[in-house]
Scaffold this active site. Sequence first.
Site, PDB file in Angstrom:
ATOM      1  N   SER A  25      -5.844 -25.709  28.747  1.00  5.51           N
ATOM      2  CA  SER A  25      -5.843 -25.106  27.406  1.00  5.51           C
ATOM      3  C   SER A  25      -5.380 -26.099  26.337  1.00  5.51           C
ATOM      4  O   SER A  25      -5.311 -25.741  25.159  1.00  5.51           O
ATOM      5  CB  SER A  25      -4.935 -23.866  27.388  1.00  5.51           C
ATOM      6  OG  SER A  25      -3.665 -24.165  27.921  1.00  5.51           O
ATOM      7  N   ASN A 112       5.262 -18.624  31.840  1.00  3.56           N
ATOM      8  CA  ASN A 112       4.854 -17.285  31.389  1.00  3.56           C
ATOM      9  C   ASN A 112       5.704 -16.777  30.222  1.00  3.56           C
ATOM     10  O   ASN A 112       5.175 -16.261  29.236  1.00  3.56           O
ATOM     11  CB  ASN A 112       4.896 -16.293  32.551  1.00  3.56           C
ATOM     12  CG  ASN A 112       3.975 -16.712  33.679  1.00  3.56           C
ATOM     13  OD1 ASN A 112       3.185 -17.642  33.513  1.00  3.56           O
ATOM     14  ND2 ASN A 112       4.074 -16.043  34.812  1.00  3.56           N
ATOM     15  N   THR A 157     -22.126   6.474  -6.742  1.00  5.00           N
ATOM     16  CA  THR A 157     -22.100   7.063  -5.405  1.00  5.00           C
ATOM     17  C   THR A 157     -23.539   6.897  -4.919  1.00  5.00           C
ATOM     18  O   THR A 157     -24.481   6.956  -5.724  1.00  5.00           O
ATOM     19  CB  THR A 157     -21.704   8.558  -5.410  1.00  5.00           C
ATOM     20  OG1 THR A 157     -22.666   9.276  -6.167  1.00  5.00           O
ATOM     21  CG2 THR A 157     -20.317   8.768  -6.006  1.00  5.00           C
ATOM     22  N   HIS A 158     -23.705   6.642  -3.640  1.00  5.27           N
ATOM     23  CA  HIS A 158     -25.032   6.357  -3.054  1.00  5.27           C
ATOM     24  C   HIS A 158     -25.712   5.169  -3.745  1.00  5.27           C
ATOM     25  O   HIS A 158     -26.925   5.098  -3.818  1.00  5.27           O
ATOM     26  CB  HIS A 158     -25.953   7.587  -3.114  1.00  5.27           C
ATOM     27  CG  HIS A 158     -25.293   8.847  -2.661  1.00  5.27           C
ATOM     28  ND1 HIS A 158     -25.345   9.290  -1.356  1.00  5.27           N
ATOM     29  CD2 HIS A 158     -24.533   9.753  -3.321  1.00  5.27           C
ATOM     30  CE1 HIS A 158     -24.647  10.416  -1.241  1.00  5.27           C
ATOM     31  NE2 HIS A 158     -24.136  10.715  -2.422  1.00  5.27           N
ATOM     32  N   SER A 279     -29.462 -24.292  -5.084  1.00  2.00           N
ATOM     33  CA  SER A 279     -30.475 -24.294  -4.044  1.00  2.00           C
ATOM     34  C   SER A 279     -31.121 -25.666  -3.995  1.00  2.00           C
ATOM     35  O   SER A 279     -31.262 -26.335  -5.015  1.00  2.00           O
ATOM     36  CB  SER A 279     -31.529 -23.238  -4.372  1.00  2.00           C
ATOM     37  OG  SER A 279     -32.763 -23.572  -3.784  1.00  2.00           O
ATOM     38  N   LYS A 285     -31.283 -21.759  -9.300  1.00  5.20           N
ATOM     39  CA  LYS A 285     -30.385 -20.894  -8.534  1.00  5.20           C
ATOM     40  C   LYS A 285     -28.897 -21.206  -8.715  1.00  5.20           C
ATOM     41  O   LYS A 285     -28.492 -22.355  -8.789  1.00  5.20           O
ATOM     42  CB  LYS A 285     -30.712 -20.976  -7.031  1.00  5.20           C
ATOM     43  CG  LYS A 285     -31.991 -20.288  -6.616  1.00  5.20           C
ATOM     44  CD  LYS A 285     -32.016 -18.794  -6.913  1.00  5.20           C
ATOM     45  CE  LYS A 285     -31.171 -17.991  -5.957  1.00  5.20           C
ATOM     46  NZ  LYS A 285     -31.787 -17.850  -4.639  1.00  5.20           N
ATOM     47  N   ASN A 287     -25.871 -19.501  -6.549  1.00  2.06           N
ATOM     48  CA  ASN A 287     -25.665 -18.507  -5.492  1.00  2.06           C
ATOM     49  C   ASN A 287     -24.194 -18.201  -5.231  1.00  2.06           C
ATOM     50  O   ASN A 287     -23.351 -19.101  -5.269  1.00  2.06           O
ATOM     51  CB  ASN A 287     -26.288 -19.011  -4.183  1.00  2.06           C
ATOM     52  CG  ASN A 287     -27.792 -19.160  -4.288  1.00  2.06           C
ATOM     53  OD1 ASN A 287     -28.453 -18.388  -4.970  1.00  2.06           O
ATOM     54  ND2 ASN A 287     -28.325 -20.163  -3.618  1.00  2.06           N
ATOM     55  N   GLU A 292     -20.539 -14.460  -0.015  1.00  5.82           N
ATOM     56  CA  GLU A 292     -21.365 -14.132   1.156  1.00  5.82           C
ATOM     57  C   GLU A 292     -20.671 -14.574   2.443  1.00  5.82           C
ATOM     58  O   GLU A 292     -20.699 -13.892   3.462  1.00  5.82           O
ATOM     59  CB  GLU A 292     -22.732 -14.813   1.049  1.00  5.82           C
ATOM     60  CG  GLU A 292     -23.598 -14.259  -0.068  1.00  5.82           C
ATOM     61  CD  GLU A 292     -24.776 -15.199  -0.354  1.00  5.82           C
ATOM     62  OE1 GLU A 292     -25.661 -15.288   0.504  1.00  5.82           O
ATOM     63  OE2 GLU A 292     -24.790 -15.831  -1.424  1.00  5.82           O
ATOM     64  N   TYR A 319       1.826 -11.541  34.396  1.00 14.99           N
ATOM     65  CA  TYR A 319       0.982 -12.596  33.830  1.00 14.99           C
ATOM     66  C   TYR A 319      -0.278 -12.798  34.659  1.00 14.99           C
ATOM     67  O   TYR A 319      -0.255 -12.783  35.884  1.00 14.99           O
ATOM     68  CB  TYR A 319       1.749 -13.931  33.752  1.00 14.99           C
ATOM     69  CG  TYR A 319       0.872 -15.032  33.176  1.00 14.99           C
ATOM     70  CD1 TYR A 319       0.757 -15.200  31.800  1.00 14.99           C
ATOM     71  CD2 TYR A 319       0.117 -15.863  34.004  1.00 14.99           C
ATOM     72  CE1 TYR A 319      -0.076 -16.169  31.265  1.00 14.99           C
ATOM     73  CE2 TYR A 319      -0.720 -16.840  33.476  1.00 14.99           C
ATOM     74  CZ  TYR A 319      -0.813 -16.987  32.100  1.00 14.99           C
ATOM     75  OH  TYR A 319      -1.641 -17.947  31.580  1.00 14.99           O
ATOM     76  N   GLN A 324      -4.574 -16.621  28.821  1.00 12.41           N
ATOM     77  CA  GLN A 324      -4.796 -17.881  28.112  1.00 12.41           C
ATOM     78  C   GLN A 324      -5.889 -17.714  27.043  1.00 12.41           C
ATOM     79  O   GLN A 324      -5.956 -18.465  26.079  1.00 12.41           O
ATOM     80  CB  GLN A 324      -5.170 -18.974  29.114  1.00 12.41           C
ATOM     81  CG  GLN A 324      -5.358 -20.343  28.519  1.00 12.41           C
ATOM     82  CD  GLN A 324      -5.345 -21.428  29.586  1.00 12.41           C
ATOM     83  OE1 GLN A 324      -4.318 -21.741  30.158  1.00 12.41           O
ATOM     84  NE2 GLN A 324      -6.505 -21.997  29.872  1.00 12.41           N
ATOM     85  N   LYS A 327      -5.610 -17.169  22.737  1.00 15.74           N
ATOM     86  CA  LYS A 327      -5.235 -18.136  21.695  1.00 15.74           C
ATOM     87  C   LYS A 327      -6.312 -18.458  20.674  1.00 15.74           C
ATOM     88  O   LYS A 327      -6.067 -18.394  19.463  1.00 15.74           O
ATOM     89  CB  LYS A 327      -4.763 -19.439  22.350  1.00 15.74           C
ATOM     90  CG  LYS A 327      -3.481 -19.202  23.080  1.00 15.74           C
ATOM     91  CD  LYS A 327      -2.952 -20.411  23.779  1.00 15.74           C
ATOM     92  CE  LYS A 327      -1.808 -19.950  24.647  1.00 15.74           C
ATOM     93  NZ  LYS A 327      -2.196 -18.897  25.636  1.00 15.74           N
TER      94      LYS A 327
HETATM   95  N1  ARG Z   1      -1.657 -22.189  29.416  1.00  8.84           N
HETATM   96  C1  ARG Z   1      -1.156 -20.956  29.904  1.00  8.84           C
HETATM   97  C2  ARG Z   1      -1.519 -19.839  28.913  1.00  8.84           C
HETATM   98  O1  ARG Z   1      -1.900 -20.146  27.858  1.00  8.84           O
HETATM   99  C3  ARG Z   1       0.322 -21.013  30.017  1.00  8.84           C
HETATM  100  C4  ARG Z   1       0.924 -20.115  31.054  1.00  8.84           C
HETATM  101  C5  ARG Z   1       0.467 -20.544  32.391  1.00  8.84           C
HETATM  102  N2  ARG Z   1       1.137 -19.837  33.417  1.00  8.84           N
HETATM  103  C6  ARG Z   1       0.698 -19.832  34.683  1.00  8.84           C
HETATM  104  N3  ARG Z   1       1.393 -19.176  35.539  1.00  8.84           N
HETATM  105  N4  ARG Z   1      -0.393 -20.424  35.021  1.00  8.84           N
HETATM  106  O2  ARG Z   1      -1.446 -18.672  29.208  1.00  8.84           O
END
Ligand code: ARG
Length: 464
Positions: A25, A112, A157-158, A279, A285, A287, A292, A319, A324, A327
């Site tokens: 990660s 964890n 309205t509408h 544009s 144009k 825009n 948007e 956990y 993971q 995030k």
């Molecule tokens: N990178 C993990 C997460 O974002 C951290 C926790 C990992 N814990 C484990 N027991 N593998 O959740």
Amino acid sequence: MVEKKLWGGRFEAGLEEWVEEFGASIRFDQRLAQYDIQGSIAHVTMLGKQGILQPEEAVAIQTGLQELLADCQAGRLSFDVSNEDIHMNIESLLTEKIGPLAGKLHTARSRNDQVATDMHLYLKEQLVLVLDKLWKLRETLVNLASQHVETIMPGYTHLQHAQPISFGHHLMAYYSMFSRDSERFAFNRKHADLSPLGAAALAGTTFPVDRELTSELMGFAKPYSNSLDAVSDRDFILEFLSNSSLLMMHMSRLCEEIINWCSHEYQFVTLSDTFSTGSSIMPQKKNPDMAELIRGKSGRVYGNLIGLLTVMKSLPLAYNKDLQEDKEGMFDTVDTITVALDILSGMLQTMTVNEQIMEEATQKDFSNATELADYLANKGIPFRQAHEIVGKLVLDCSKAGHYLQDVPLATYRAISELIEADVYQALSSKTAVERRTSLGGTGFSQVEWQIQTAKTELNQEKSL
Ligand code: ARG
């Protein structure tokens, strides 16, 4: 094959690189670096205080972490995918700095509770930023509304002209929505304000940790009271994603209106050049791209909410690596809503309101039909009957190609002797707006009252 992992003791073979890449990660959780270090500083301070580590060991680790924090703030840290995530990367960087003593930092802790702690610290801080930007947007709306209490526009309205309203009133409707958003984010802080640290992997620890102390050192209100909940709760993130979805929905509705208002058909507002684009083929144009885009980006924020709800829905305690996946959606949502709030405020601050065109749009329509019906009802004609009379008159006028205010008095009096010359005054859109003084109505005095209340509210929040 790569070098030995921090958890490598019970393994004979290493991970293949592409498998390792899938599980890592660090590409995205490096955004948590400063919070991870902050949490570790609190943790090691507590370990030293509790005699779990020798005082000099705790101090040495703390010093190493402070240096890492400085490196982090100066953008000098570099991470390695073979260390999987931010937690193991930081530990490995600490080992480079202070040697094997770094290995004592993880006593009485698991990744964890560590990752959950990082997420709480991060989100708590981001919520302050979001609330601040939201406050500025609300202030912008109130300021604009106070310049346009008496600016008349068609109310719809509408998407059909319904009754004339004050443009200030229209803006204050959005103020109300954004104020509720603000309350929701403020409440969200309460659930982000808990410390999971010390829950360890899931069951707590046999070491004599002081969870109250770490919680206090990190500035949290209190520790989670159940260790299983502490490591597996992601409600605070889901609340954030849900609050953000509502916020984006509100911004998207306002943007949709702005997009309509600056079309050739309406011409109610003109966006400043700084918030518009051209544009590549059509030279004329201008825009409303930014409006948007805010409308469009609501899709990814809803997606982030549904994504995490789906991740969470069948997760057994405690956990699981699925967590993971909490995030990227959260980071993306923070990035999306903070910039969208700034853009929307800027767009509103710099746009020109074409007051005359707005008001004229209420004069070439039948949005004063209710006024005429009310006028007759005030003279004693039952409202249903008045409605019928005016309906017929609208039909006649449409066929003749004119409006209620163009009907001669003689024609009116032929319909009812009760109609007098003051009918034309009643038919003016300004009168129609001004008179709607029921609580929360579009009458000028009511709009003023809303604005005053909002200003007091904003000032009170400012001093919090
Ligand atoms: N990178 C993990 C997460 O974002 C951290 C926790 C990992 N814990 C484990 N027991 N593998 O959740």
